[in-house]
Design a protein around this motif. Structure first.
Motif, PDB file in Angstrom:
ATOM      1  N   ALA A 126      41.311  47.633  40.570  1.00 32.32           N
ATOM      2  CA  ALA A 126      40.831  47.406  39.140  1.00 32.32           C
ATOM      3  C   ALA A 126      41.906  47.301  38.343  1.00 32.32           C
ATOM      4  O   ALA A 126      42.006  46.523  37.265  1.00 32.32           O
ATOM      5  CB  ALA A 126      39.632  48.308  38.627  1.00 32.32           C
ATOM      6  N   GLU A 127      43.154  48.355  38.547  1.00 28.43           N
ATOM      7  CA  GLU A 127      44.190  48.520  37.686  1.00 28.43           C
ATOM      8  C   GLU A 127      44.842  47.169  37.733  1.00 28.43           C
ATOM      9  O   GLU A 127      45.890  46.705  36.913  1.00 28.43           O
ATOM     10  CB  GLU A 127      45.014  49.644  37.928  1.00 28.43           C
ATOM     11  N   VAL A 128      44.827  46.463  39.034  1.00 30.91           N
ATOM     12  CA  VAL A 128      45.774  45.412  39.067  1.00 30.91           C
ATOM     13  C   VAL A 128      45.101  43.996  38.968  1.00 30.91           C
ATOM     14  O   VAL A 128      45.398  42.886  39.449  1.00 30.91           O
ATOM     15  CB  VAL A 128      46.631  45.231  40.468  1.00 30.91           C
ATOM     16  N   GLY A 129      43.453  44.367  38.467  1.00 34.49           N
ATOM     17  CA  GLY A 129      42.901  43.180  38.238  1.00 34.49           C
ATOM     18  C   GLY A 129      42.093  42.436  39.078  1.00 34.49           C
ATOM     19  O   GLY A 129      41.680  41.533  39.252  1.00 34.49           O
ATOM     20  N   VAL A 130      41.906  43.399  40.369  1.00 28.32           N
ATOM     21  CA  VAL A 130      41.323  42.977  41.650  1.00 28.32           C
ATOM     22  C   VAL A 130      39.897  43.666  41.766  1.00 28.32           C
ATOM     23  O   VAL A 130      40.051  44.975  41.635  1.00 28.32           O
ATOM     24  CB  VAL A 130      41.894  43.084  42.910  1.00 28.32           C
TER      25      VAL A 130
END
Length: 231
Positions: A29-33
């Motif tokens: 989630a931190e890398v937008g996935v």
């Protein structure tokens, strides 16, 4: 007795499977996935070097793999104080000692995580050796980790115990028998289809059957120790 008991740690002796699943979810989630937690759970037990591409694809691995692994480590570190041993873990280690079975704790966890697990299990006293991710270049389902563990045990035969299909696959790659506990959330048929000779609901059941299970390791396959020694 010239048979080593090679015990997986994460998800088998210590209750970490779902901690790791949440840590990976937050890291992605931190890398937008966004990766569904159920999909991550299905991959827990394979190493972080393989997990990113397994659950999110090669493009995510190429673009974010190393960063996701860094973020996972940070998230997992925060969850470590919540980790507990499974009921029956210490008793299993003590039963192995009573039967003169050298125990190797075969973990692909980060060295500091493994240190924490050893503290929880009093593993430095109860095991003859242990491994971490620092000991192998490739993690499960590749057999490298079991190879390193068996090498440290120095026995002619070995029996592997794990909680995931990846543990069973790694044992099969080594030509040694595997048994499983359901603590990782995998079903009986899944585990047996990947080669588990027996599946137990918990560690107490496995411990009670340990004398019989040791007999499984009395006839290693041709792909076992000799092939392992030759490289």
């Amino acid at each position: 007795m010239d048979t080593a008991l090679i015990l997986d740690v994460d998800g088998t002796l210590v209750d970490t499977t779902y901690h790791h699943a949440i840590a990976w979810y937050r890291a992605f989630a931190e890398v937008g996935v966004t990766v569904p937690v159920w999909r991550i759970h299905r991959a827990i037990g394979m190493g972080g070097d393989k997990l990113v591409s397994a659950v999110a694809g090669e493009e995510v691995e190429a673009a974010h793999g190393d960063r996701v692994r860094e973020l996972w480590k940070a998230e997992a570190d925060r969850l470590m104080p919540e980790v507990r041993t499974f009921d029956g873990a210490v008793e299993l280690l003590d039963a192995a000692a009573e039967q003169d079975l050298p125990v190797v704790l075969a973990s692909s966890g980060k060295p500091d995580h493994v240190d924490h697990y050893l503290d929880l299990l009093d593993g430095r006293r109860r095991a003859v050796a242990w491994t971490s991710s620092a000991d192998v270049s490739e993690t499960k389902p590749a057999p490298n980790l079991l190879d390193a563990a068996w090498e440290q045990a120095g026995t002619e035969r070995a029996l592997a115990v794990g909680d995931s299909v990846w543990d069973c696959d790694a044992a099969g790659g080594m030509g040694i028998p595997a048994v499983a506990v359901r603590t990782g959330g995998f079903g009986v048929e899944e585990l047996t289809s990947h080669g588990a000779r027996a599946v137990y609901d918990d560690l107490h059941q496995l411990r009670q059957d340990l004398p019989r299970l040791v007999g499984l390791a009395t006839a290693p396959s041709p792909s076992g120790r000799d092939t392992r020694r030759s490289g």
